[in-house]
Design a protein around this motif. Structure first.
Motif, PDB file in Angstrom:
ATOM      1  N   ILE A   1      25.361 -15.542 -21.445  1.00 32.34           N
ATOM      2  CA  ILE A   1      24.213 -16.012 -20.664  1.00 32.34           C
ATOM      3  C   ILE A   1      23.248 -14.852 -20.445  1.00 32.34           C
ATOM      4  O   ILE A   1      23.635 -13.798 -19.932  1.00 32.34           O
TER       5      ILE A   1
ATOM      6  N   ILE B   1      17.760 -17.646 -15.609  1.00 34.38           N
ATOM      7  CA  ILE B   1      18.532 -17.666 -16.862  1.00 34.38           C
ATOM      8  C   ILE B   1      17.603 -17.780 -18.069  1.00 34.38           C
ATOM      9  O   ILE B   1      16.714 -18.640 -18.103  1.00 34.38           O
TER      10      ILE B   1
ATOM     11  N   ILE C   1      21.376 -19.538 -23.160  1.00 33.72           N
ATOM     12  CA  ILE C   1      22.828 -19.699 -23.052  1.00 33.72           C
ATOM     13  C   ILE C   1      23.393 -19.908 -24.455  1.00 33.72           C
ATOM     14  O   ILE C   1      22.830 -20.653 -25.264  1.00 33.72           O
TER      15      ILE C   1
END
Ligand SMILES: Nc1ncnc2c1ncn2[C@@H]1O[C@H](COP(=O)(O)OP(=O)(O)OP(=O)(O)O)[C@@H](O)[C@H]1O
Ligand SMILES: [Mg+2]
Lengths: 261, 268, 319
Positions: free
Chosen positions: C247, C295, C298
């Motif tokens: 991540i 984020i 991923i």
């Protein structure tokens, strides 16, 4: 420098000799062959003449066929070696390894030469004892020494055959005419005096004739030291063979790749 | 699209012959090699055989007999080399694929045998011409019909023999040496060299060799000199050809069986 | 119907080894020790294993070229030992892809030759051969002599040869060896198409990625024995192999709870090794969000068949 090359030569020699010795049937057959053929023609001679011809004549052919056998073994095996090498790509490895290819060819020829020498030792011994009894044995052993020297120029011819195999690719097709011409013109199975002039000249210019002549004349005791004067000239074959082989190696294998078996 | 499969032997034979001819005509080296070698071999064999009685070079009957002997030498030579060609099939991995197509060894060898037969034609003619030109042999055939029949029988016999021979030499390390040697031995044992030229007791041994009835028959028909009754000879040659047919099947099966057991036909 | 059935196959090779000039010693190589498997109609079945595992030996038994010491095998119901002729008619085989052709014939001529040995007439064989050289992407090279071929061209020709008689069962021993990426992709597509059209395919390969993408089921053999079998997915699950989750976090230099690294963009990457990727991912995302991390991307990295192979075989070898 030279030491390294001798080492390589001995290494290959050892492997190849082991290979040959593994095939005892073939070795046996090669010894059997000159005896069988000479007995066959002896039998034909007996039939034609109505009585057995002299053993000296049989011995003459026996020696001739033995040298013919050696020729076939030597020329066939160097041609085959090249072909096998091309086929398995082994030759490409060899050319990329720091081994002089001539060393390889030389050791292959030497191997078959040693085999040939063994054949000659066995067959010749039988022939001498049967024909002359034990009295000529010392001559026979001297003739062995001469044979070794006389076989060396043949190495040059093997190099030429090897070179021709590189271009022609078919080992049998290449070694066959050599065997044919050598057999016919070298005075192996009959004296070359009965040959037409041109064939006689061909025979006299190749080492096989002298190998047979030296060996026979020493065993039978009419050897003339002056005849050795031909030896230096015969060794030209060796140089000639080296040069030709080198040329084809550089101009064919390296330029066109080892494709094209 | 649908393809028809007929496992006709004819299809396979013509595939082998077609392949053999294609490769032959592309192998100029072989053709040249034969053209060069043959006259030399002819002279060599002639003089070797007559070594003990060189004066007979003037005897037309003897010379003519020898000419046929040499013709037959070439004849057998070709089939032996065809048998020897199994070595290449094994080395190149072609034999695996051949087995997978359910093709028999004898048929596979036809591809090489056809080139052998062309060789016989070319070299045979060269041999006959060399003999008559250099040594003065006569080129006429004494019993043309018998000659022709015996030639056909011999072709069939040696086609089958080639596969038996192939299965015998395949496990040797240096089959070519054996083939070279056999090529010199067989002419003596087969009556190719007319057996009248041998001592009688040797001749009496040779007539027990099956090859005599195949090869010797041709020589006899050509020269008109028979040692065994012509028709008896013909009969025996047919019997031996039939036997050779079964032997070739057995040999081929044995060879493939060995191959399937050991994983390869050992060219150790 | 089970198209290929192997039951308890074993094969030993006996070899005479020369010790010195006169003594020989018999050495036994146990190449296959009781291998059993079944392949369904229309399936692509993979045979994996390290060098010398016994793959080629097994394949040679199945295509009638080798007789096993014990065990039985059936191809489309025919016994490979007792009915080899029937078996040979319905199988197409690639063995040692660089061998088996006449060097002085062109690719096409070789194909036609084998087609005719299979009983096709010349016209059909020619048509089929031309079709196949396009299918395997040999193109104009098909009209050159085989002696000039590269390894990959020979491999393509071998595949074409195995299909020349339109067999219903195709057995391929390392068919893609030497092929460039585009060619091997074409060959894989071809193999897929063949399976879709109802052919059954048995294949060996050392390219795990290829096997994973191609095969419905695989077996792994080592030293002549089956060490694992199933679908590629099952094999992975059986071994409990780890997934990796990566991540990318855009607004942090350091996160203490996890293993981290810096990626090429200079951002921090959180790395997690787990057996249960779904649960772990949700858990870690929740945690990161709690702390207001942003984020970037991923990545979930699945275990590959190669890892399975390394584990199974490597583990064995380690013993
Ligand atoms: N004809 C043979 N004679 C003797 N031993 C053999 C023979 N064929 C195979 N072997 C041996 O059997 C074992 C298995 O060989 P096999 O060729 O089946 O392995 P493989 O799994 O195909 O390996 P690779 O991935 O290298 O192709 C090896 O130890 C090999 O040396
Ligand atoms: Mg293998």
């Amino acid at each position: 420098m030279v030491r390294k090359e001798i080492n390589q030569l001995l290494a290959i020699l050892e492997v190849e000799l082991k290979n040959i010795l593994r095939e005892r049937g073939t070795v046996g057959f090669s010894i059997f062959f000159p005896i069988l053929i000479s007995l066959s023609t002896y039998s034909v001679g007996t039939g034609i003449l109505g009585k057995p011809p002299s053993l000296e004549l049989w011995f003459y052919q026996l020696i001739g066929f033995t040298i013919l056998m050696i020729t076939i073994v030597m020329s066939a095996s160097s041609a085959w070696y090249i072909r096998q090498g091309l086929l398995s790509r082994r030759l490409e490895y060899i050319f990329s390894a720091p081994v002089n290819p001539i060393i390889i060819i030389a050791s292959i020829s030497l191997t078959s030469g040693i085999l040939g020498f063994g054949i000659f030792l066995t067959v010749g011994l039988i022939g001498v004892i049967v024909t002359y009894g034990l009295s000529n044995l010392s001559n026979f052993f001297i003739s062995l020494l001469i044979l070794i020297i006389a076989l060396i120029p043949i190495l040059g011819i093997n190099l030429i055959i090897a070179a021709a195999t590189i271009i022609g690719k078919e080992p049998e097709a290449i070694s066959q005419p050599v065997s044919a011409i050598v057999s016919t013109t070298s005075g192996l199975a009959y004296p070359i005096t009965i040959l037409p002039f041109i064939l006689k000249i061909i025979g006299e210019s190749m080492p096989y004739y002298y190998a047979a002549y030296y060996v026979r004349s020493i065993i039978e005791g009419y050897f003339n030291i002056l005849s050795l004067g031909n030896l230096p000239f015969l060794f030209l074959y060796l140089i000639f063979g080296f040069v030709i082989y080198r040329y084809f190696e550089n101009n064919y294998i390296r330029k066109e790749g080892a494709y094209g078996i | 699209m649908e393809y028809k499969f007929k496992n006709f032997i004819i299809t396979k034979i013509s595939a082998e012959l077609g392949k053999g001819l294609k490769i032959y005509t592309r192998n100029k080296v072989w053709i040249i090699s034969d053209l060069i070698s043959t006259p030399f071999w002819v002279i060599f064999l002639f003089l070797t055989l007559i070594f003990y009685a060189q004066y007979l070079l003037n005897n037309i009957n003897v010379v003519t007999s020898l000419m046929w002997g040499i013709f037959l030498f070439i004849f057998m030579n070709s089939f032996m080399w065809a048998g020897n060609s199994i070595v290449q099939s094994v080395e190149s991995g072609i034999i695996d694929n051949i087995i997978l197509t359910n093709t028999s060894l004898t048929i596979h060898l036809l591809g090489r045998n056809i080139t052998g037969m062309i060789d016989i034609l070319i070299s045979g003619v060269i041999a006959l011409l060399t003999s008559s030109y250099i040594f003065g042999a006569t080129l006429s055939i004494s019993e043309p019909i018998l000659f022709f029949i015996s030639l056909i029988i011999a072709v069939i016999f040696y086609l089958l023999f080639a596969s038996v021979y192939a299965s015998l030499i395949i496990s040797l390390r240096s089959p070519w040496i054996v083939t070279n040697v056999m090529n010199f031995v067989l002419p003596f044992l087969s009556g190719a060299i007319p057996i009248q030229l041998f001592q009688k007791n040797v001749a009496d041994i040779i007539i027990y060799s099956p090859f005599y009835y195949i090869t010797g028959q041709i020589a006899s028909a050509a020269t008109g000199v028979y040692y065994v009754d012509p028709y008896l000879m013909l009969l025996i040659s047919i019997v031996f050809t039939v036997i050779m047919f079964f032997m070739s099947r057995i040999a081929a099966n044995k060879l493939i069986q060995k191959f399937r057991k050991e994983g390869k036909i050992s060219l150790i | 119907m089970k198209e290929i059935i192997a039951k308890n196959l074993t094969k030993k090779f006996k070899k005479k080894v020369r010790k010195g000039i006169f003594n020989t010693e018999e050495r036994v190589i146990h190449a296959v020790k009781g291998v059993s498997f079944e392949v369904n109609h229309g399936e692509i079945f993979g045979l994996l294993g390290p060098n010398g595992a016994g793959k080629t030996t097994t394949i040679k038994i199945l295509c009638t070229l080798l007789i096993p010491d014990s065990g039985e095998a059936y191809i489309h119901g025919y016994n490979v030992i007792k009915e080899p002729n029937k078996v040979r008619e319905i199988i197409g085989v690639v063995l040692a892809p660089d061998k088996g052709f006449y060097e002085r014939l062109t690719g096409i001529e070789n194909l036609v030759y084998y087609g005719r040995l299979y009983g096709m007439n010349k016209k059909d064989a020619y048509k089929r051969a031309e079709e196949l050289v396009n299918l395997v992407d040999l193109g104009k090279d098909a009209y050159r002599f085989v002696e000039e071929y590269s390894l990959g061209m020979k491999a393509k020709l071998s595949i074409a040869k195995s299909l020349i008689h339109d067999p219903s069962i195709i057995i391929l021993d390392e068919p893609t060896v030497g092929l460039d990426p585009i060619s091997s992709r074409k060959i894989r597509a071809l193999i897929h198409d063949l399976a879709n059209s109802g052919k059954t395919i048995l294949i060996t390969s050392h390219n795990m990625w290829e096997v994973e993408n191609l095969c419905n089921r695989v077996i792994m053999i080592n030293k002549g024995e089956i060490v694992s079998q199933g679908t590629p997915k099952e094999l992975k699950e059986k071994l409990n192999l780890s997934y990796f989750i990566e991540i990318e976090v855009l607004n942090a230099d350091k996160i203490s709870d996890y293993e981290t690294s810096i990626n090429e963009k200079g951002n921090l990457v959180v790395k997690i090794e787990t057996q249960k990727p779904n649960e772990s991912l949700i858990k870690v995302l929740d945690k990161l969000r709690e702390k207001n991390y942003i984020i970037g991307s991923i990545k979930v990295i699945e275990p590959t068949l190669e890892e399975v192979f390394a584990r199974v075989i490597g583990g064995e070898k380690g013993n």
